[in-house]
Design an enzyme around this catalytic site. Structure first.
Site, short mmCIF file in Angstrom:
data_model
loop_
_atom_site.label_atom_id
_atom_site.label_comp_id
_atom_site.label_asym_id
_atom_site.label_seq_id
_atom_site.Cartn_x
_atom_site.Cartn_y
_atom_site.Cartn_z
N ARG A 72 0.82 -1.22 0.00
CA ARG A 72 0.00 0.00 0.00
C ARG A 72 0.85 1.27 0.00
O ARG A 72 0.33 2.37 -0.18
CB ARG A 72 -0.92 0.00 1.23
CG ARG A 72 -0.22 0.27 2.53
CD ARG A 72 -1.07 -0.09 3.74
NE ARG A 72 -2.11 0.88 4.03
CZ ARG A 72 -1.98 1.89 4.89
NH1 ARG A 72 -0.82 2.10 5.50
NH2 ARG A 72 -2.99 2.70 5.13
N ASN A 90 7.49 12.93 6.08
CA ASN A 90 7.24 11.52 6.34
C ASN A 90 7.28 10.72 5.02
O ASN A 90 7.88 9.65 4.93
CB ASN A 90 5.88 11.42 7.01
CG ASN A 90 5.47 10.03 7.45
OD1 ASN A 90 4.74 9.90 8.41
ND2 ASN A 90 5.88 8.99 6.77
N SER A 129 8.01 15.00 9.94
CA SER A 129 9.13 14.29 9.34
C SER A 129 9.10 12.85 9.85
O SER A 129 8.05 12.33 10.22
CB SER A 129 10.45 14.99 9.68
OG SER A 129 11.52 14.44 8.96
N ASP A 160 12.49 4.62 6.05
CA ASP A 160 12.56 3.35 5.31
C ASP A 160 13.70 3.36 4.31
O ASP A 160 14.39 2.35 4.10
CB ASP A 160 11.27 3.12 4.52
CG ASP A 160 10.04 2.90 5.36
OD1 ASP A 160 9.41 1.85 5.19
OD2 ASP A 160 9.71 3.77 6.18
N ASP A 188 4.48 3.56 14.74
CA ASP A 188 3.05 3.79 14.85
C ASP A 188 2.31 2.45 14.69
O ASP A 188 2.15 1.98 13.59
CB ASP A 188 2.58 4.80 13.81
CG ASP A 188 3.13 4.55 12.40
OD1 ASP A 188 4.20 3.92 12.25
OD2 ASP A 188 2.48 5.00 11.45
N GLU A 211 -4.92 9.63 5.97
CA GLU A 211 -4.74 8.23 5.60
C GLU A 211 -5.29 7.26 6.63
O GLU A 211 -5.34 6.05 6.38
CB GLU A 211 -3.26 7.94 5.33
CG GLU A 211 -2.38 7.89 6.56
CD GLU A 211 -1.90 9.22 7.10
OE1 GLU A 211 -0.95 9.21 7.89
OE2 GLU A 211 -2.47 10.27 6.73
N GLU A 242 7.04 -6.83 5.51
CA GLU A 242 7.34 -5.59 6.23
C GLU A 242 7.87 -5.86 7.63
O GLU A 242 8.77 -5.17 8.12
CB GLU A 242 6.06 -4.77 6.30
CG GLU A 242 6.19 -3.46 7.05
CD GLU A 242 4.84 -2.81 7.28
OE1 GLU A 242 4.81 -1.59 7.47
OE2 GLU A 242 3.82 -3.52 7.27
#
Length: 570
Positions: free
Chosen positions: A159, A203, A213, A167, A319, A286, A503
């Site tokens: 997604r 981000n 950020s 990342d 998160d 989102e 992930e």
């Protein structure tokens, strides 16, 4: 200069504002702290501002399983006109909201499922994924939430259809390992461009990510590029490194002891440290419905306070996690902005050290000395305020209660990763991590089972790398090997069964992807690919590299860190 395709017309902004003035009063708590379009015409607005009540109604109607879908949808015409049509049609008999959305928006396309060739080794699979995960967005559609970037980049996968800040560093480790230095250079250039355009690295390259950020890894990216290009990379990106530092330290000059301003805090003794912060206090576009539900579940707190803490946790990359909560089972007790994170401050120590090195490379010894002094001051503050002497590990500082927190998390390894830890303390952290976080499939993020994805039993590739390299920095090679071997075994077993890298992983065993959080498990996956390649090099000798994880555990790690330990490690 920001390209015209990512600007917004002043007249359009004012027209939207005037047209929606009456309706938006209902949503004042959602938009009160959003940037005023008339005050900054350079900053494109996120879809919840551009689309106002329409955005709220679509998200609350749950037309799509993933709230990110509509946040990424592209208006087919002027949002002002779409809103005018919506106001006229929504109360008419037979109005179909989904049909209205389908007519007026282009929804993001589902990515084609990648089917790898049969019989590929782990390394071959990862090398084959790089072109699959590469994107180019030099030009975007008008009113798109996607922000254009000058060069191509690698996305995480699933997604996540855009570039993400922290990342990307771990993805870049793998790109470098695969000799794709051109892609590494392109991604560093993109982040430098974002710093010049927005004053910070958001981000991700979406309008709705501009208010925050993520963990500041830009210094590591530049240092990585310097391994290939030498000090020229440091000199080239010195201005952007300085701007990144200014973003994190904004407001420090006016702080009195005991005060905070956005991302910077000054403790009672005058020590300066940092925290995560989002400039907005509204639901995340989102995750709109989820955030509203979280706020409603705790009526004793102002909704705006909860929204900012949720957003700030997203800025942390964790998160969500019990690390940020008073009650690990209740997300609405989150209070990210009252916590000084040990990992963030370790990363800013690295930024200060990189600034010192880059300044010296540019011939400015005086400025280099100033950055070294700032790094030394931060290192002392970390040792004084982010070390839990009772427990024997690095931890976060609680601004609300003015004390060190007791919880052990994988973030405790970050001072080791940046060579900012005292040697005796590094040994204690290694012992604690081995005793409380090390599991059969790698290093757990925490020891708390909250149902959140940045808690047990999940382990994440970037934290495995930070731990392994940090432990090696201090001669804790046995524990580093255990982290490396167990996580790689987990990755290999999962790949053998599912032919993909994911992930996050359940580290309570091997061969299972992780769970929890706001969305299904994603595959791809950028940072897992990068860390896996680097770890394969750690367990296999340079003269005999391996393409998959060996069936027998090596006796020792074959590679050693290249970073020079700081004075604290001596």
């Amino acid at each position: 200069m920001i390209p015209p395709e990512i600007r917004r017309s002043v007249l359009l902004q004012k027209a939207i504002k005037l047209a929606l003035a009456g309706t938006l009063l209902t949503f004042a708590s959602f938009s009160a702290t959003a940037a005023d379009p008339s005050s900054d015409t350079e900053t494109p607005q996120p879809p919840d501002i551009l689309l106002g009540p329409l955005f709220n109604d679509v998200q609350n109607a749950k037309l799509f399983p993933d709230q990110k879908t509509f946040a990424d949808a592209i208006p087919n015409s002027d949002p002002l006109m779409i809103l005018a049509d919506y106001r006229m049609q929504r109360n008419q008999s037979g109005f179909d909201l989904r049909h209205f959305v389908d007519v007026n928006f282009t929804l993001p396309k589902a990515g084609e499922k990648y089917v790898p060739p049969a019989g590929q080794s782990l390394r071959e699979h990862i090398d084959g994924l790089w072109p699959v995960l590469t994107r180019s967005t030099k030009n975007v559609e008008k009113w798109d939430s996607l922000l254009p970037l000058p060069e191509s980049y690698v996305v995480p996968g699933g997604r996540f259809r855009e570039i993400y800040y922290w990342d990307s560093y771990f993805t870049m480790l793998g790109l470098a390992e695969s000799e794709h230095w051109d892609k590494v250079a392109d991604m560093v250039a993109n982040f430098g461009y974002e710093i010049d355009a927005w004053g910070h690295i958001p981000n991700g390259n979406r309008t709705y990510y501009l208010s925050r950020s993520q963990p500041p890894f830009f210094a590591f990216m530049v240092e990585l590029l310097a391994q290939h290009e030498g000090d020229d990379a440091l000199k080239e990106y010195l201005p952007q490194l300085q701007k990144e530092y200014a973003y994190w330290m904004e407001g420090v000059e006016t702080l009195q002891p005991g005060q905070q301003n956005q991302r910077v805090v000054k403790l009672e003794d005058g020590s300066v440290l940092n925290r995560y912060w989002d400039d907005r206090d509204t639901p995340r576009p989102e995750s709109w419905v989820e955030d509203i539900a979280t706020a409603k579940s705790n009526p004793n707190r102002p909704a705006t306070e909860i929204y900012r803490d949720l957003r700030s946790a997203a800025a942390s990359g964790w998160d969500f996690s019990s690390r940020w909560m008073d009650n690990p089972q209740q997300l609405s007790t989150i209070r990210t902005t009252t916590i000084v994170p040990v990992d963030l401050n370790a990363l800013l120590y690295q930024l200060e050290k990189t600034l010192a090195r880059a300044s010296a490379a540019a011939g400015d010894r005086a400025e280099a000395s100033q950055y070294d002094a700032l790094a030394n001051a931060r290192q002392k503050a970390i040792e004084m305020h982010l070390w839990n002497n009772k427990e024997g590990w690095y931890a976060d500082y609680d601004l609300k209660n003015n004390k060190i927190r007791d919880q052990l998390t994988a973030a405790a390894l970050f001072p080791l990763y940046v060579n900012a830890a005292a040697k005796d303390r590094a040994a204690k952290v290694a012992a604690a991590a081995q005793a409380h976080l090390l599991q059969p499939g790698g290093l757990a993020t925490t020891s708390v089972k909250s149902g959140q994805q940045w808690d047990a039993p999940n382990g994440w590739a970037p934290l495995q790398w930070v731990a392994a390299e940090g432990l090696q920095n201090y001669g804790q090679d046995d524990v580093a090997m255990e982290v490396t071997w167990r996580f790689l075994t987990n990755v290999q077993h999962t790949y053998d069964r599912e032919k993909k890298l994911v992930e996050k992983y359940d580290v309570s065993s091997t061969g299972t992807g992780g769970g929890g959080g706001e969305y299904p498990l994603q595959d791809g996956f950028g940072w897992t690919n990068g860390v896996t390649l680097k770890m394969l090099d750690l367990i296999c000798p340079q003269e005999k590299p391996c393409d998959s994880v060996p069936s027998t555990r090596p006796a020792s790690l074959s590679a050693t860190p290249t970073k020079t330990p700081s004075a604290a490690t001596q």
